[in-house]
Design a protein around this motif. Structure first.
Motif, PDB file in Angstrom:
ATOM      1  N   PRO A 107      -2.530 -40.596 -45.557  1.00  8.77           N
ATOM      2  CA  PRO A 107      -3.475 -41.051 -46.075  1.00  8.77           C
ATOM      3  C   PRO A 107      -4.752 -40.929 -45.210  1.00  8.77           C
ATOM      4  CG  PRO A 107      -1.920 -42.745 -46.464  1.00  8.77           C
ATOM      5  CD  PRO A 107      -1.187 -41.435 -45.181  1.00  8.77           C
ATOM      6  N   ARG A 108      -5.803 -40.289 -45.454  1.00 12.83           N
ATOM      7  CA  ARG A 108      -6.812 -39.903 -44.637  1.00 12.83           C
ATOM      8  C   ARG A 108      -7.536 -41.119 -44.335  1.00 12.83           C
ATOM      9  NH1 ARG A 108      -9.836 -33.854 -45.831  1.00 12.83           N
ATOM     10  NH2 ARG A 108      -7.540 -32.752 -45.843  1.00 12.83           N
ATOM     11  N   GLY A 109      -7.929 -42.053 -45.394  1.00 11.97           N
ATOM     12  CA  GLY A 109      -8.520 -43.163 -45.022  1.00 11.97           C
ATOM     13  C   GLY A 109      -8.083 -44.208 -43.877  1.00 11.97           C
ATOM     14  N   LYS A 110      -6.931 -43.865 -43.745  1.00 14.33           N
ATOM     15  CA  LYS A 110      -6.208 -44.715 -42.592  1.00 14.33           C
ATOM     16  C   LYS A 110      -6.593 -43.895 -41.032  1.00 14.33           C
ATOM     17  CE  LYS A 110      -2.082 -46.630 -44.719  1.00 14.33           C
ATOM     18  NZ  LYS A 110      -0.714 -46.731 -44.690  1.00 14.33           N
ATOM     19  N   LEU A 133     -12.228 -39.358 -49.311  1.00 18.64           N
ATOM     20  CA  LEU A 133     -11.007 -39.493 -49.799  1.00 18.64           C
ATOM     21  C   LEU A 133     -10.390 -38.927 -50.859  1.00 18.64           C
ATOM     22  CD1 LEU A 133     -11.737 -43.702 -49.394  1.00 18.64           C
ATOM     23  CD2 LEU A 133     -10.486 -42.125 -48.077  1.00 18.64           C
ATOM     24  N   ALA A 162     -14.982 -48.709 -46.603  1.00 19.13           N
ATOM     25  CA  ALA A 162     -14.956 -48.571 -47.944  1.00 19.13           C
ATOM     26  C   ALA A 162     -15.551 -49.352 -48.672  1.00 19.13           C
ATOM     27  CB  ALA A 162     -13.632 -47.860 -48.651  1.00 19.13           C
ATOM     28  N   GLN A 163     -14.854 -50.564 -48.467  1.00 19.77           N
ATOM     29  CA  GLN A 163     -15.426 -51.818 -49.106  1.00 19.77           C
ATOM     30  C   GLN A 163     -16.783 -52.214 -48.866  1.00 19.77           C
ATOM     31  OE1 GLN A 163     -12.651 -55.165 -48.475  1.00 19.77           O
ATOM     32  NE2 GLN A 163     -12.141 -55.119 -50.669  1.00 19.77           N
ATOM     33  N   ARG A 168     -12.258 -41.245 -39.563  1.00 20.36           N
ATOM     34  CA  ARG A 168     -13.365 -42.280 -38.944  1.00 20.36           C
ATOM     35  C   ARG A 168     -14.652 -42.052 -39.540  1.00 20.36           C
ATOM     36  NH1 ARG A 168     -10.389 -46.089 -35.987  1.00 20.36           N
ATOM     37  NH2 ARG A 168      -8.723 -45.243 -35.190  1.00 20.36           N
ATOM     38  N   ASN A 206     -11.121 -46.503 -44.579  1.00 19.66           N
ATOM     39  CA  ASN A 206     -10.376 -47.563 -45.364  1.00 19.66           C
ATOM     40  C   ASN A 206     -11.256 -48.775 -44.936  1.00 19.66           C
ATOM     41  OD1 ASN A 206      -8.920 -46.087 -46.788  1.00 19.66           O
ATOM     42  ND2 ASN A 206      -6.716 -47.071 -45.750  1.00 19.66           N
ATOM     43  N   GLU A 207     -11.608 -49.146 -43.689  1.00 21.50           N
ATOM     44  CA  GLU A 207     -12.169 -50.230 -43.198  1.00 21.50           C
ATOM     45  C   GLU A 207     -13.729 -50.031 -43.852  1.00 21.50           C
ATOM     46  OE1 GLU A 207      -9.849 -51.002 -38.915  1.00 21.50           O
ATOM     47  OE2 GLU A 207     -11.547 -49.621 -38.953  1.00 21.50           O
ATOM     48  N   THR A 226     -12.374 -47.008 -39.674  1.00 27.15           N
ATOM     49  CA  THR A 226     -11.742 -45.748 -40.693  1.00 27.15           C
ATOM     50  C   THR A 226     -12.464 -46.061 -41.679  1.00 27.15           C
ATOM     51  OG1 THR A 226     -10.263 -47.428 -41.079  1.00 27.15           O
ATOM     52  CG2 THR A 226      -9.596 -46.259 -39.293  1.00 27.15           C
TER      53      THR A 226
END
Length: 356
Positions: free
Chosen positions: A285-288, A351, A319-320, A291, A316-317, A314
């Motif tokens: 998973p690229r989101g993990k 993503l 995105a929100q 960066r 994922n960190e 990252t």
């Protein structure tokens, strides 16, 4: 237990700015007949096919590795790729067939056996898949054992061993025997023992592969916690790419005894050099891994920013935070300087490119 994240950055300065601790150039390890003849001409080294035709196994072939001070350098590949053999050459547990290896600028291959033993006792720590604890010794005695070999008095070695036992989270179990410990606890003893001599260079050969998945994850967390505390120069071997990208500052991927690519985890995923490397990375998973710094756009000084994000976050960190914003975020480096910007479109595009 804490669960620190590896920032992918060195303790101080970029990877390129730190001095080289271990320099390996043109290292070969061959098994079979007429090896000297095959390696006689430095300008015309044998190919994989040449070695096969000669009945020679190329365990390590023309490896170049420069490991920088304070970094976690992971060597990975499938079973039989040559990663463990390379590390044994780097530590001179086995003799290379050809090449040059320098430790802090000193020629490791020309060292006498006496000097090599002294180096291993005082500057190099090693942890292997087999914990190799002495069953008749307590945790305290196992951890203190390298200091006993060095000839330190009992009070000094036990004080230093207790300090390391506390560091790895085993305080209260110092009088236990290995049979009374879980697999993860036994591995912590092995780690404490390898660190008690305060080594400058730390070799770990598949140290967590024998552990259950949950314990393995906990040990990875512990490993990162220790590195954030101690800032060792680390060579870590694994066949697990997810483990490699979680722990590494840089990764060397090996195949058939040869290093096919050396890069950061992000670079391996964004720009795999071969189909073999691409196969390793395609299900990650690229989101993990990726960066903010790897996908950010150039900074637009005229743009209004919703806020700022650290370049080391990252996707994922990030995105929100970016998803709900109506303006781009400024991207900042460790000093707080703006080095780019990012918005939801950039994150979503990165993503979506990871989707199969």
């Amino acid at each position: 237990m804490n669960s620190p994240a590896n920032s992918g950055q060195p303790a101080s300065g970029s990877a390129a700015e730190r001095p080289v601790k271990l320099d390996c150039r043109g290292v070969w390890k061959l098994y079979g007949p007429h090896i000297d003849r095959l390696l006689a001409d430095p300008s015309n080294r044998p190919s994989f096919e040449d070695l096969q035709a000669a009945g020679v196994v190329g365990a390590v072939r023309d490896a170049d590795v420069q490991i920088r001070q304070g970094e976690i350098f992971v060597i990975m590949g499938l079973s039989g790729s040559g990663k463990s053999t390379l590390v044994r050459c780097l530590s001179r547990l086995i003799e290379p067939s050809a090449g040059a290896i320098e430790f802090d600028g000193t020629d490791l291959l020309s060292m006498s056996e006496k000097d090599l033993i002294a180096l291993r006792r005082t500057k190099v720590g090693m942890v292997f898949q087999n914990f190799a604890l002495l069953p008749h010794l307590t945790v305290l005695q196992n951890v203190a054992f390298p200091l006993d070999v060095q000839g330190l008095n009992r009070a000094t070695r036990e004080a230093r061993a207790m300090e390391m036992i506390r560091t790895v989270g085993l305080e209260g179990r110092e009088q236990y025997y290995p049979r009374q410990l879980s697999g993860g606890q036994q591995q912590r003893v092995g780690i404490a023992r390898s660190l008690v001599g305060e080594p400058e260079l730390w070799f770990l050969d598949e140290p967590f592969s024998a552990l259950d998945p949950l314990i393995r994850r906990e040990m990875q967390d512990e490993f990162l916690r220790l590195q954030n505390l101690l800032h060792k120069t680390i060579v870590f071997i694994t066949h697990d790419f997810e483990e490699a990208i979680r722990l590494a500052d840089r990764i060397a991927v090996m195949k058939d005894g040869q290093i096919v690519q050396t890069a950061t985890p992000e670079e391996l995923i964004l720009n795999p050099a071969t189909d073999y490397v691409a196969e390793f990375t395609k299900h990650i998973p690229r989101g993990k891994v990726l960066r903010v710094r790897s996908i950010m756009a150039p900074h637009d000084a005229t743009a209004a920013h919703h806020g700022s994000l650290a370049a080391t976050l990252t996707l994922n960190e990030a995105a929100q935070r970016v998803a709900a914003a109506d303006a781009p975020f400024a991207v900042t480096d460790a000093t707080g300087q703006i080095i780019g910007q990012i918005d939801a479109h950039l994150v979503l595009r990165a993503l979506s490119e990871a989707a199969p």
